[in-house]
Scaffold this motif. Structure first.
Motif, PDB file in Angstrom:
ATOM      1  N   GLU A 148       0.821  -1.209   0.000  1.00 14.91           N
ATOM      2  CA  GLU A 148       0.000   0.000   0.000  1.00 14.91           C
ATOM      3  C   GLU A 148       0.854   1.258   0.000  1.00 14.91           C
ATOM      4  O   GLU A 148       0.469   2.302   0.529  1.00 14.91           O
ATOM      5  CB  GLU A 148      -0.975   0.009   1.179  1.00 14.91           C
ATOM      6  N   LYS A 149       2.046   1.160  -0.612  1.00  5.87           N
ATOM      7  CA  LYS A 149       2.975   2.279  -0.717  1.00  5.87           C
ATOM      8  C   LYS A 149       3.400   2.464  -2.174  1.00  5.87           C
ATOM      9  O   LYS A 149       3.536   1.487  -2.922  1.00  5.87           O
ATOM     10  CB  LYS A 149       4.228   2.029   0.126  1.00  5.87           C
ATOM     11  N   PHE A 150       3.613   3.730  -2.562  1.00  5.12           N
ATOM     12  CA  PHE A 150       4.219   4.043  -3.850  1.00  5.12           C
ATOM     13  C   PHE A 150       5.694   4.324  -3.616  1.00  5.12           C
ATOM     14  O   PHE A 150       6.055   5.109  -2.734  1.00  5.12           O
ATOM     15  CB  PHE A 150       3.552   5.263  -4.486  1.00  5.12           C
ATOM     16  N   GLY A 151       6.559   3.661  -4.397  1.00  4.78           N
ATOM     17  CA  GLY A 151       7.992   3.815  -4.207  1.00  4.78           C
ATOM     18  C   GLY A 151       8.713   4.150  -5.498  1.00  4.78           C
ATOM     19  O   GLY A 151       8.217   3.896  -6.598  1.00  4.78           O
ATOM     20  N   ILE A 152       9.907   4.705  -5.352  1.00  5.93           N
ATOM     21  CA  ILE A 152      10.729   5.081  -6.499  1.00  5.93           C
ATOM     22  C   ILE A 152      12.191   4.946  -6.133  1.00  5.93           C
ATOM     23  O   ILE A 152      12.562   5.024  -4.957  1.00  5.93           O
ATOM     24  CB  ILE A 152      10.398   6.529  -6.946  1.00  5.93           C
ATOM     25  N   GLY A 153      13.022   4.735  -7.142  1.00 10.35           N
ATOM     26  CA  GLY A 153      14.454   4.636  -6.900  1.00 10.35           C
ATOM     27  C   GLY A 153      15.206   4.344  -8.190  1.00 10.35           C
ATOM     28  O   GLY A 153      14.631   4.325  -9.281  1.00 10.35           O
ATOM     29  N   PRO A 154      16.517   4.094  -8.089  1.00 11.64           N
ATOM     30  CA  PRO A 154      17.328   3.784  -9.262  1.00 11.64           C
ATOM     31  C   PRO A 154      17.460   2.275  -9.465  1.00 11.64           C
ATOM     32  O   PRO A 154      17.334   1.489  -8.522  1.00 11.64           O
ATOM     33  CB  PRO A 154      18.686   4.395  -8.906  1.00 11.64           C
ATOM     34  N   VAL A 177       7.494   6.887  -1.102  1.00 12.77           N
ATOM     35  CA  VAL A 177       7.319   8.342  -1.094  1.00 12.77           C
ATOM     36  C   VAL A 177       5.866   8.748  -0.886  1.00 12.77           C
ATOM     37  O   VAL A 177       5.574   9.932  -0.722  1.00 12.77           O
ATOM     38  CB  VAL A 177       7.850   8.961  -2.407  1.00 12.77           C
ATOM     39  N   ALA A 178       4.955   7.774  -0.907  1.00 13.37           N
ATOM     40  CA  ALA A 178       3.533   8.078  -0.699  1.00 13.37           C
ATOM     41  C   ALA A 178       2.826   6.775  -0.361  1.00 13.37           C
ATOM     42  O   ALA A 178       3.401   5.683  -0.478  1.00 13.37           O
ATOM     43  CB  ALA A 178       2.917   8.713  -1.946  1.00 13.37           C
ATOM     44  N   GLY A 179       1.569   6.896   0.067  1.00 11.82           N
ATOM     45  CA  GLY A 179       0.796   5.699   0.366  1.00 11.82           C
ATOM     46  C   GLY A 179       0.173   5.744   1.737  1.00 11.82           C
ATOM     47  O   GLY A 179       0.159   6.778   2.417  1.00 11.82           O
ATOM     48  N   ALA A 180      -0.346   4.594   2.169  1.00 11.13           N
ATOM     49  CA  ALA A 180      -1.064   4.493   3.443  1.00 11.13           C
ATOM     50  C   ALA A 180      -0.141   4.837   4.609  1.00 11.13           C
ATOM     51  O   ALA A 180       0.940   4.261   4.748  1.00 11.13           O
ATOM     52  CB  ALA A 180      -1.636   3.090   3.606  1.00 11.13           C
ATOM     53  N   SER A 181      -0.589   5.754   5.451  1.00 12.67           N
ATOM     54  CA  SER A 181       0.251   6.211   6.567  1.00 12.67           C
ATOM     55  C   SER A 181       0.414   5.162   7.656  1.00 12.67           C
ATOM     56  O   SER A 181       1.358   5.232   8.454  1.00 12.67           O
ATOM     57  CB  SER A 181      -0.350   7.488   7.170  1.00 12.67           C
ATOM     58  N   ASP A 182      -0.500   4.186   7.700  1.00 13.09           N
ATOM     59  CA  ASP A 182      -0.416   3.160   8.731  1.00 13.09           C
ATOM     60  C   ASP A 182       0.381   1.934   8.292  1.00 13.09           C
ATOM     61  O   ASP A 182       0.427   0.935   9.015  1.00 13.09           O
ATOM     62  CB  ASP A 182      -1.814   2.735   9.180  1.00 13.09           C
ATOM     63  N   ARG A 183       0.987   1.981   7.105  1.00 15.79           N
ATOM     64  CA  ARG A 183       1.809   0.877   6.632  1.00 15.79           C
ATOM     65  C   ARG A 183       3.287   1.233   6.732  1.00 15.79           C
ATOM     66  O   ARG A 183       3.679   2.399   6.686  1.00 15.79           O
ATOM     67  CB  ARG A 183       1.461   0.520   5.177  1.00 15.79           C
ATOM     68  N   ALA A 184       4.112   0.205   6.850  1.00 13.32           N
ATOM     69  CA  ALA A 184       5.547   0.397   7.041  1.00 13.32           C
ATOM     70  C   ALA A 184       6.174   1.086   5.833  1.00 13.32           C
ATOM     71  O   ALA A 184       5.830   0.808   4.684  1.00 13.32           O
ATOM     72  CB  ALA A 184       6.224  -0.951   7.276  1.00 13.32           C
ATOM     73  N   ASP A 185       7.109   2.020   6.108  1.00 15.05           N
ATOM     74  CA  ASP A 185       7.861   2.649   5.036  1.00 15.05           C
ATOM     75  C   ASP A 185       8.791   1.633   4.370  1.00 15.05           C
ATOM     76  O   ASP A 185       9.147   0.593   4.951  1.00 15.05           O
ATOM     77  CB  ASP A 185       8.693   3.814   5.580  1.00 15.05           C
ATOM     78  N   ILE A 186       9.200   1.957   3.154  1.00 18.02           N
ATOM     79  CA  ILE A 186      10.065   1.063   2.382  1.00 18.02           C
ATOM     80  C   ILE A 186      11.414   1.736   2.160  1.00 18.02           C
ATOM     81  O   ILE A 186      11.484   2.894   1.731  1.00 18.02           O
ATOM     82  CB  ILE A 186       9.420   0.708   1.031  1.00 18.02           C
ATOM     83  N   ASN A 187      12.458   1.023   2.481  1.00 19.62           N
ATOM     84  CA  ASN A 187      13.832   1.465   2.235  1.00 19.62           C
ATOM     85  C   ASN A 187      14.638   0.197   1.924  1.00 19.62           C
ATOM     86  O   ASN A 187      15.402  -0.288   2.742  1.00 19.62           O
ATOM     87  CB  ASN A 187      14.382   2.202   3.455  1.00 19.62           C
ATOM     88  N   ASN A 188      14.401  -0.353   0.720  1.00 16.01           N
ATOM     89  CA  ASN A 188      14.855  -1.708   0.399  1.00 16.01           C
ATOM     90  C   ASN A 188      15.824  -1.722  -0.779  1.00 16.01           C
ATOM     91  O   ASN A 188      15.609  -1.033  -1.783  1.00 16.01           O
ATOM     92  CB  ASN A 188      13.675  -2.612   0.043  1.00 16.01           C
ATOM     93  N   SER A 189      16.847  -2.540  -0.658  1.00 19.76           N
ATOM     94  CA  SER A 189      17.771  -2.804  -1.758  1.00 19.76           C
ATOM     95  C   SER A 189      17.552  -4.212  -2.284  1.00 19.76           C
ATOM     96  O   SER A 189      17.304  -5.150  -1.513  1.00 19.76           O
ATOM     97  CB  SER A 189      19.229  -2.668  -1.294  1.00 19.76           C
ATOM     98  N   PHE A 190      17.639  -4.349  -3.601  1.00 16.28           N
ATOM     99  CA  PHE A 190      17.504  -5.652  -4.264  1.00 16.28           C
ATOM    100  C   PHE A 190      18.776  -5.921  -5.055  1.00 16.28           C
ATOM    101  O   PHE A 190      19.272  -5.050  -5.766  1.00 16.28           O
ATOM    102  CB  PHE A 190      16.292  -5.649  -5.195  1.00 16.28           C
TER     103      PHE A 190
END
Length: 270
Positions: A148-154, A177-190
């Motif tokens: 439930e989050k919108f994310g962006i990155g390189p 960078v946006a999305g449901a405030s009650d869901r965990a933020d994303i800071n993920n590397s793949f």
């Protein structure tokens, strides 16, 4: 689960049938060329992979998850020297008790959309590379199937093909960078290093690992995937069929074991 078992039986039966019945022309340079192009994630080849993953023994409730990733890859020429390769991964998921005794869920997961700007010709050292943005789009139909989050990155990929051997790696990093405030933020590397060896007749074997690191929650999840594949013809339509085991690892909500099957439609130029 019944549908998945039927899918696997059909894949295995088709692979056996083609292995037994394909004529000698199946060892042609066309099949070998297509197999080599598929080993390159940013090749100038339109393809539509259907990647089925099944994982068992997830979490404390011994859950199961089946994910069918629909992942079209479309290269676009933007100049005499450059391509843009657009890649979408749209998961269709069915799962049971993946987050403890959470019951059954079925539907779409979050889509991953990538674009790679890549030179048409390798470097003087034979290096093939691409770089661009990646977007996480909250398309999930159930809160337990997505973020439930919108994310962006390189994102970036680099590889080298030496004869019939391909060695490379794909990486990305996503911040929400946006999305449901009650869901965990994303800071993920793949991180996905890969190696593939092609053999005459359109056969190949590949090994990769797909590692995701969550920096905010210090969790690591991933799988090691060993895949055997064969380029075949369905009438005049070239395709690839593949299957192999998945070995999960990490300290997140990982499975005990699993395997992967693929069916890839290819649309070569000309």
């Amino acid at each position: 689960m019944k549908h998945f078992k039927l899918f696997v039986i059909l894949v295995l039966a088709t692979m056996f049938s083609f292995a037994q019945e394909q004529p000698a022309t199946d060892t042609s340079s066309d099949a070998d060329k297509l197999a080599k192009q598929l080993a390159n994630p940013i090749a100038s080849l339109i393809s539509v992979p259907f990647q089925a993953n099944i994982d068992f023994g997830i979490g404390p409730a011994n859950g199961t998850r089946f994910v069918l990733n629909i992942q079209p890859v479309i290269p676009l020429s933007i100049s005499e020297d450059w391509n843009v390769i657009a890649r979408v991964i749209l998961p269709v998921i069915t799962q049971t008790d993946v987050f403890g005794e959470s019951g059954n869920q079925f539907g779409l997961g979050d889509a991953l959309v990538s674009s790679f700007f890549s030179p048409k010709a390798p470097t003087s050292d034979g290096l093939i590379w691409g770089i661009g943005p990646v977007f996480l789009v909250p398309t999930s139909s159930d809160k337990l199937l997505g973020t439930e989050k919108f994310g962006i990155g390189p994102t970036a990929v680099t590889l080298k093909q030496i004869g019939n051997l391909t060695v490379g790696a794909l990486v990305n990093h996503i911040w929400s960078v946006a999305g449901a405030s009650d869901r965990a933020d994303i800071n993920n590397s793949f991180f996905q290093p890969f190696i593939a060896q092609n053999f005459p007749g359109g056969y190949s074997i590949s090994l990769n690992t797909e590692l995701t690191q969550s920096w905010d929650y210090n969790t690591t999840t991933g799988t090691i995937n060993l895949i055997g594949a064969k380029v075949v013809k369905l009438g005049k339509q070239p395709a690839q069929i593949a299957i192999g085991p998945r070995v999960p690892y990490g300290n997140g909500n990982t499975a005990e074991w699993g395997f992967r099957a693929l069916f890839i439609l290819m649309f070569p130029k000309g």
